[in-house]
Design an enzyme around this catalytic site. Structure first.
Site, PDB file in Angstrom:
ATOM      1  N   ASP A  86       2.020  54.863   9.260  1.00 56.28           N
ATOM      2  CA  ASP A  86       2.257  55.753  10.391  1.00 56.28           C
ATOM      3  C   ASP A  86       2.767  57.072   9.819  1.00 56.28           C
ATOM      4  O   ASP A  86       2.643  57.319   8.618  1.00 56.28           O
ATOM      5  CB  ASP A  86       3.200  55.124  11.433  1.00 56.28           C
ATOM      6  CG  ASP A  86       4.595  54.821  10.892  1.00 56.28           C
ATOM      7  OD1 ASP A  86       4.975  55.398   9.849  1.00 56.28           O
ATOM      8  OD2 ASP A  86       5.319  54.016  11.512  1.00 56.28           O
ATOM      9  N   SER A 141      14.331  50.991   8.004  1.00 59.11           N
ATOM     10  CA  SER A 141      12.997  50.500   8.350  1.00 59.11           C
ATOM     11  C   SER A 141      12.127  50.196   7.137  1.00 59.11           C
ATOM     12  O   SER A 141      11.122  49.502   7.269  1.00 59.11           O
ATOM     13  CB  SER A 141      12.272  51.517   9.248  1.00 59.11           C
ATOM     14  OG  SER A 141      12.206  52.783   8.613  1.00 59.11           O
ATOM     15  N   HIS A 187       6.172  55.791   7.634  1.00 56.50           N
ATOM     16  CA  HIS A 187       6.266  54.604   6.789  1.00 56.50           C
ATOM     17  C   HIS A 187       5.024  54.359   5.938  1.00 56.50           C
ATOM     18  O   HIS A 187       3.904  54.507   6.424  1.00 56.50           O
ATOM     19  CB  HIS A 187       6.525  53.374   7.664  1.00 56.50           C
ATOM     20  CG  HIS A 187       7.738  53.512   8.527  1.00 56.50           C
ATOM     21  ND1 HIS A 187       7.648  53.877   9.857  1.00 56.50           N
ATOM     22  CD2 HIS A 187       9.050  53.360   8.248  1.00 56.50           C
ATOM     23  CE1 HIS A 187       8.878  53.928  10.370  1.00 56.50           C
ATOM     24  NE2 HIS A 187       9.743  53.629   9.420  1.00 56.50           N
TER      25      HIS A 187
END
Length: 355
Positions: A330, A40, A333
């Site tokens: 978040d 990610s 991340h």
């Protein structure tokens, strides 16, 4: 100074400026494309097109991306690989391979095969129902054939040979797999599991090399014990960095550097570099105000303690107003601003050899 001397100096300055600009342009041409494998941290939206809950294609993700679009990047804006692409005078964002709206002409300048939630260990990808690294390499094979059809074999081969290949992967093997699920931890000690993962990283680079990769960067792990989710779930010291996790990241990075050294000795014509990120993120966490940050313990989204992916979307109304003040967007991340700082670090160190 006489007029002739002034004129001479003027033309000399112009000449120097001309050659400096030419050198910059030549340096920019040293990398034909940025080709990305990973998780990610570098997924530009591939997870949008697979059946998984690990997505970021809804608000508040992308709120600071061009046009405020939630592309599937797990951040408020661009990623490290986007900034790296731009630094090489390539497009300012790297396209997701599975996004059908991109043409082969666009993909020829950069492409991301990455998938949020994946890891070096195939089990990690299975847990999150995402794209394993082995499949990302299969997509790369497919991409090469598309390039040959779209650009001609000669041009395609040149793009492949001169591209910069970036691997950014490994954190999920610990925070999604090893620590929360009692399977790998019954088979390996943490130290043994690191060695197992480094073997998989080594194999992935060799596979990419066999497919034509020559300029390769492998990104080390950041101190993932300091992400908000790790702090929240740190039962021994709630709210503090999980130092066990950070020690695992340090060991992983040390073994990765050894693997990179061996790869350079084994792979003729290849240049493999290790990109160090642990120290810069640690420095930010230690002295956030030095970097213009105000919050290191929470993500911008929701309460910032545990929200990520779909949960982040559920609490959109709680999202902070200025993500630039947050190290993390978040609970897992980084924010775009953090990604930019990390990209600058990598560009000024590991990637200098390709500039």
């Amino acid at each position: 100074m006489k007029s002739t001397e002034r004129l001479c100096c003027y033309w000399l300055l112009l000449l120097v400026a001309h050659f400096s600009l030419s050198a910059t342009r030549a340096a920019a041409g040293k990398v034909s494309a940025v080709i990305v494998f990973g998780d990610s941290t570098v997924d530009a939206g591939n997870n949008n097109f697979i059946p998984t809950v690990a997505k970021g294609n809804f608000p508040p993700y992308g709120q600071d991306f061009d046009g405020g679009v939630a592309t599937g990047r797990f951040s408020n804006g661009r990623l490290v690989t986007d900034f790296i692409s731009e630094a090489f005078r390539l497009p300012s964002s790297v396209p997701a391979y599975l996004d059908p709206t991109y043409t082969i002409d666009q993909l020829a300048m950069g492409v991301s095969f990455a998938s949020g939630g994946t890891g070096l260990d195939h089990l990690t990808a299975q847990i999150a129902s995402v794209i394993p690294l082995s499949q990302q390499l299969e997509y790369f094979k497919e991409y090469k054939e598309r390039l040959k059809r779209g650009k001609g074999e000669s041009v395609a081969n040149q793009i492949i040979a001169e591209a910069l290949y970036i691997f950014s992967i490994g954190t999920n093997d610990f925070i999604v797999n090893y620590f929360p699920i009692p399977l790998r931890s019954t088979q390996y000690t943490a130290s043994e599991y690191v060695t197992y993962l480094i073997g998989l990283a080594d194999a992935a680079v060799r596979d990419a090399y066999d497919l034509g990769a020559r300029k390769i960067e492998f990104t080390g792990l950041a101190p993932f014990g300091c992400i908000p989710a790790s702090r929240t779930l740190n039962h021994d010291e709630p709210g503090e960095c999980n130092e066990e996790y950070n020690q695992v990241a340090i060991k992983f990075n040390a073994e990765l550097q050894e693997a990179v050294s061996k790869l350079n000795g084994d792979l003729a014509g290849a240049q493999v570099v290790y990109a160090e990120t642990y120290s810069v993120v640690s420095a930010i966490v230690a002295d956030p105000s030095d970097y213009g940050f105000e919050n290191i313990e929470q993500g911008c989204c929701g309460t910032g303690l545990i929200e990520t992916s779909v949960i982040c979307g559920l609490y959109q109304q709680l999202t902070c107003q200025d993500a630039d003040k947050y190290v993390f967007f978040d609970s897992v991340h980084p924010s775009e601003r953090t990604y930019r700082i990390v990209a600058d670090q990598i560009l000024n160190t590991a990637l200098q050899v390709f500039m």
